[in-house]
Scaffold this motif. Sequence first.
Motif, PDB file in Angstrom:
ATOM      1  N   SER A  36     -38.826   2.203 -39.594  1.00 23.91           N
ATOM      2  CA  SER A  36     -39.950   3.074 -39.926  1.00 23.91           C
ATOM      3  C   SER A  36     -40.203   4.072 -38.796  1.00 23.91           C
ATOM      4  O   SER A  36     -40.168   3.690 -37.625  1.00 23.91           O
ATOM      5  N   PRO A  37     -40.477   5.343 -39.121  1.00 24.38           N
ATOM      6  CA  PRO A  37     -40.803   6.318 -38.067  1.00 24.38           C
ATOM      7  C   PRO A  37     -41.994   5.889 -37.217  1.00 24.38           C
ATOM      8  O   PRO A  37     -42.051   6.182 -36.023  1.00 24.38           O
ATOM      9  N   ALA A  38     -42.944   5.177 -37.819  1.00 22.17           N
ATOM     10  CA  ALA A  38     -44.138   4.752 -37.079  1.00 22.17           C
ATOM     11  C   ALA A  38     -43.797   3.772 -35.959  1.00 22.17           C
ATOM     12  O   ALA A  38     -44.477   3.731 -34.928  1.00 22.17           O
ATOM     13  N   ASP A  39     -42.761   2.965 -36.165  1.00 14.53           N
ATOM     14  CA  ASP A  39     -42.384   1.948 -35.183  1.00 14.53           C
ATOM     15  C   ASP A  39     -41.183   2.355 -34.338  1.00 14.53           C
ATOM     16  O   ASP A  39     -40.752   1.597 -33.470  1.00 14.53           O
ATOM     17  N   LEU A  40     -40.626   3.530 -34.612  1.00 14.61           N
ATOM     18  CA  LEU A  40     -39.337   3.894 -34.032  1.00 14.61           C
ATOM     19  C   LEU A  40     -39.346   3.930 -32.510  1.00 14.61           C
ATOM     20  O   LEU A  40     -38.470   3.347 -31.867  1.00 14.61           O
ATOM     21  N   ALA A  41     -40.313   4.613 -31.904  1.00 12.04           N
ATOM     22  CA  ALA A  41     -40.320   4.762 -30.448  1.00 12.04           C
ATOM     23  C   ALA A  41     -40.381   3.407 -29.752  1.00 12.04           C
ATOM     24  O   ALA A  41     -39.589   3.127 -28.843  1.00 12.04           O
ATOM     25  N   ALA A  42     -41.300   2.545 -30.181  1.00  4.50           N
ATOM     26  CA  ALA A  42     -41.433   1.228 -29.560  1.00  4.50           C
ATOM     27  C   ALA A  42     -40.178   0.390 -29.772  1.00  4.50           C
ATOM     28  O   ALA A  42     -39.723  -0.307 -28.854  1.00  4.50           O
ATOM     29  N   SER A  43     -39.599   0.466 -30.961  1.00  2.38           N
ATOM     30  CA  SER A  43     -38.384  -0.305 -31.252  1.00  2.38           C
ATOM     31  C   SER A  43     -37.223   0.139 -30.366  1.00  2.38           C
ATOM     32  O   SER A  43     -36.462  -0.684 -29.845  1.00  2.38           O
ATOM     33  N   LEU A  44     -37.079   1.453 -30.190  1.00  2.88           N
ATOM     34  CA  LEU A  44     -35.974   1.977 -29.385  1.00  2.88           C
ATOM     35  C   LEU A  44     -36.120   1.616 -27.912  1.00  2.88           C
ATOM     36  O   LEU A  44     -35.125   1.585 -27.175  1.00  2.88           O
ATOM     37  N   LEU A  45     -37.320   1.338 -27.463  1.00  3.89           N
ATOM     38  CA  LEU A  45     -37.531   0.934 -26.077  1.00  3.89           C
ATOM     39  C   LEU A  45     -37.263  -0.551 -25.871  1.00  3.89           C
ATOM     40  O   LEU A  45     -37.419  -1.071 -24.769  1.00  3.89           O
ATOM     41  N   SER A  46     -36.821  -1.212 -26.928  1.00  2.00           N
ATOM     42  CA  SER A  46     -36.391  -2.607 -26.851  1.00  2.00           C
ATOM     43  C   SER A  46     -34.905  -2.733 -27.172  1.00  2.00           C
ATOM     44  O   SER A  46     -34.153  -3.401 -26.470  1.00  2.00           O
ATOM     45  N   ARG A  47     -34.476  -2.034 -28.243  1.00  2.00           N
ATOM     46  CA  ARG A  47     -33.075  -2.113 -28.678  1.00  2.00           C
ATOM     47  C   ARG A  47     -32.751  -0.854 -29.484  1.00  2.00           C
ATOM     48  O   ARG A  47     -33.662  -0.166 -29.961  1.00  2.00           O
ATOM     49  N   ASN A  48     -31.477  -0.576 -29.648  1.00  2.00           N
ATOM     50  CA  ASN A  48     -31.077   0.619 -30.402  1.00  2.00           C
ATOM     51  C   ASN A  48     -31.090   0.310 -31.895  1.00  2.00           C
ATOM     52  O   ASN A  48     -30.196  -0.354 -32.410  1.00  2.00           O
ATOM     53  N   VAL A  49     -32.116   0.805 -32.577  1.00  5.57           N
ATOM     54  CA  VAL A  49     -32.265   0.526 -34.008  1.00  5.57           C
ATOM     55  C   VAL A  49     -31.732   1.657 -34.889  1.00  5.57           C
ATOM     56  O   VAL A  49     -31.720   1.533 -36.106  1.00  5.57           O
ATOM     57  N   LEU A  50     -31.309   2.771 -34.270  1.00  3.07           N
ATOM     58  CA  LEU A  50     -30.732   3.875 -35.045  1.00  3.07           C
ATOM     59  C   LEU A  50     -29.220   3.719 -35.060  1.00  3.07           C
ATOM     60  O   LEU A  50     -28.528   4.145 -34.145  1.00  3.07           O
ATOM     61  N   ALA A  87     -37.703  10.316 -30.065  1.00  7.27           N
ATOM     62  CA  ALA A  87     -38.762   9.533 -30.714  1.00  7.27           C
ATOM     63  C   ALA A  87     -40.074   9.578 -29.945  1.00  7.27           C
ATOM     64  O   ALA A  87     -41.141   9.406 -30.531  1.00  7.27           O
ATOM     65  N   THR A  88     -39.998   9.797 -28.631  1.00  9.37           N
ATOM     66  CA  THR A  88     -41.220   9.837 -27.828  1.00  9.37           C
ATOM     67  C   THR A  88     -41.705  11.269 -27.592  1.00  9.37           C
ATOM     68  O   THR A  88     -42.694  11.481 -26.902  1.00  9.37           O
ATOM     69  N   SER A  89     -41.003  12.247 -28.181  1.00  5.74           N
ATOM     70  CA  SER A  89     -41.378  13.647 -27.979  1.00  5.74           C
ATOM     71  C   SER A  89     -41.643  14.405 -29.272  1.00  5.74           C
ATOM     72  O   SER A  89     -42.348  15.417 -29.255  1.00  5.74           O
ATOM     73  N   GLY A  90     -41.039  13.962 -30.373  1.00  6.99           N
ATOM     74  CA  GLY A  90     -41.143  14.715 -31.614  1.00  6.99           C
ATOM     75  C   GLY A  90     -41.470  13.839 -32.802  1.00  6.99           C
ATOM     76  O   GLY A  90     -41.518  12.616 -32.709  1.00  6.99           O
ATOM     77  N   ALA A  91     -41.695  14.504 -33.925  1.00  6.95           N
ATOM     78  CA  ALA A  91     -42.013  13.797 -35.175  1.00  6.95           C
ATOM     79  C   ALA A  91     -40.725  13.435 -35.906  1.00  6.95           C
ATOM     80  O   ALA A  91     -39.817  14.254 -36.022  1.00  6.95           O
ATOM     81  N   ALA A  92     -40.667  12.206 -36.404  1.00  6.38           N
ATOM     82  CA  ALA A  92     -39.479  11.707 -37.094  1.00  6.38           C
ATOM     83  C   ALA A  92     -39.708  11.605 -38.592  1.00  6.38           C
ATOM     84  O   ALA A  92     -40.833  11.410 -39.055  1.00  6.38           O
ATOM     85  N   ALA A  93     -38.618  11.738 -39.334  1.00  8.80           N
ATOM     86  CA  ALA A  93     -38.627  11.470 -40.776  1.00  8.80           C
ATOM     87  C   ALA A  93     -37.437  10.575 -41.083  1.00  8.80           C
ATOM     88  O   ALA A  93     -36.450  10.563 -40.346  1.00  8.80           O
ATOM     89  N   VAL A  94     -37.547   9.831 -42.171  1.00 13.92           N
ATOM     90  CA  VAL A  94     -36.456   8.933 -42.549  1.00 13.92           C
ATOM     91  C   VAL A  94     -36.113   9.120 -44.017  1.00 13.92           C
ATOM     92  O   VAL A  94     -36.981   9.372 -44.848  1.00 13.92           O
ATOM     93  N   SER A  95     -34.841   9.032 -44.302  1.00 18.69           N
ATOM     94  CA  SER A  95     -34.365   8.993 -45.677  1.00 18.69           C
ATOM     95  C   SER A  95     -33.901   7.574 -45.956  1.00 18.69           C
ATOM     96  O   SER A  95     -33.025   7.059 -45.262  1.00 18.69           O
ATOM     97  N   ALA A  96     -34.517   6.933 -46.938  1.00 20.07           N
ATOM     98  CA  ALA A  96     -34.134   5.552 -47.261  1.00 20.07           C
ATOM     99  C   ALA A  96     -32.754   5.490 -47.907  1.00 20.07           C
ATOM    100  O   ALA A  96     -32.121   4.443 -47.956  1.00 20.07           O
ATOM    101  N   GLU A  97     -32.290   6.622 -48.421  1.00 14.71           N
ATOM    102  CA  GLU A  97     -30.981   6.654 -49.059  1.00 14.71           C
ATOM    103  C   GLU A  97     -29.875   6.498 -48.012  1.00 14.71           C
ATOM    104  O   GLU A  97     -29.936   7.083 -46.929  1.00 14.71           O
TER     105      GLU A  97
END
Length: 200
Positions: A36-50, A87-97
């Motif tokens: 989720s974009p809402a959790d992306l920054a915090a998640s990336l500071l733990s592990r690479n989720v992208l 993720a800590t500087s800009g707005a993210a969007a996600v495509s579930a597809e």
Amino acid sequence: RVQLDAASSRNADFVYSAIAKVGEDGQITELPPAPSPADLAASLLSRNVLRGGCSNVMAKTEIVRNLGGFDEQLFQLTDWDLWIRLATSGAAAVSAEVTVACFDHRESMLLTSEDDVFEEFEYLALKHRALGVGRGVGFDRALFTRWVALGRLRAGRRVRAAGLFLRVARQERSPADLLRALAALAGPHGIALARRLAGR
């Protein structure tokens, strides 16, 4: 097109999507959901989720230039570092597809490189430490070590994989990782057995 539409609809600076992992036999082995974009920054500071690396993420040229592009001090973790800064500087969007198929094979650079990926990990953790502290998260060394160990195992480096699992077992006082270390010597089938036993 799907990603561009998702980015446009949310006026996002960058966009990513779900991926499919494909094995050497050409079959899909995993369909991990996109974070989720809402959790992306915090998640990336733990592990690479992208997952899917630069085949997955699309970003506005201007923001990438403003962030200084890729960090040339890094080799294997270059994309992870840029995703954190995005993720800590800009707005993210996600495509579930699912728009990317990530081919898992034993000749992958991440599996065969002799470079010390742990040095890069420590560099990354130090570089972004303040961001992690501000969000109450930290880089997950144990998870990263297990990921590297599984990669070494896929590349046929059983002794190296076992050594890495043993490192986690000692540091985390983890019987499950001790079991993984022993199973690594038996190869991928041993790891599958270890996972089943650890789950019990």
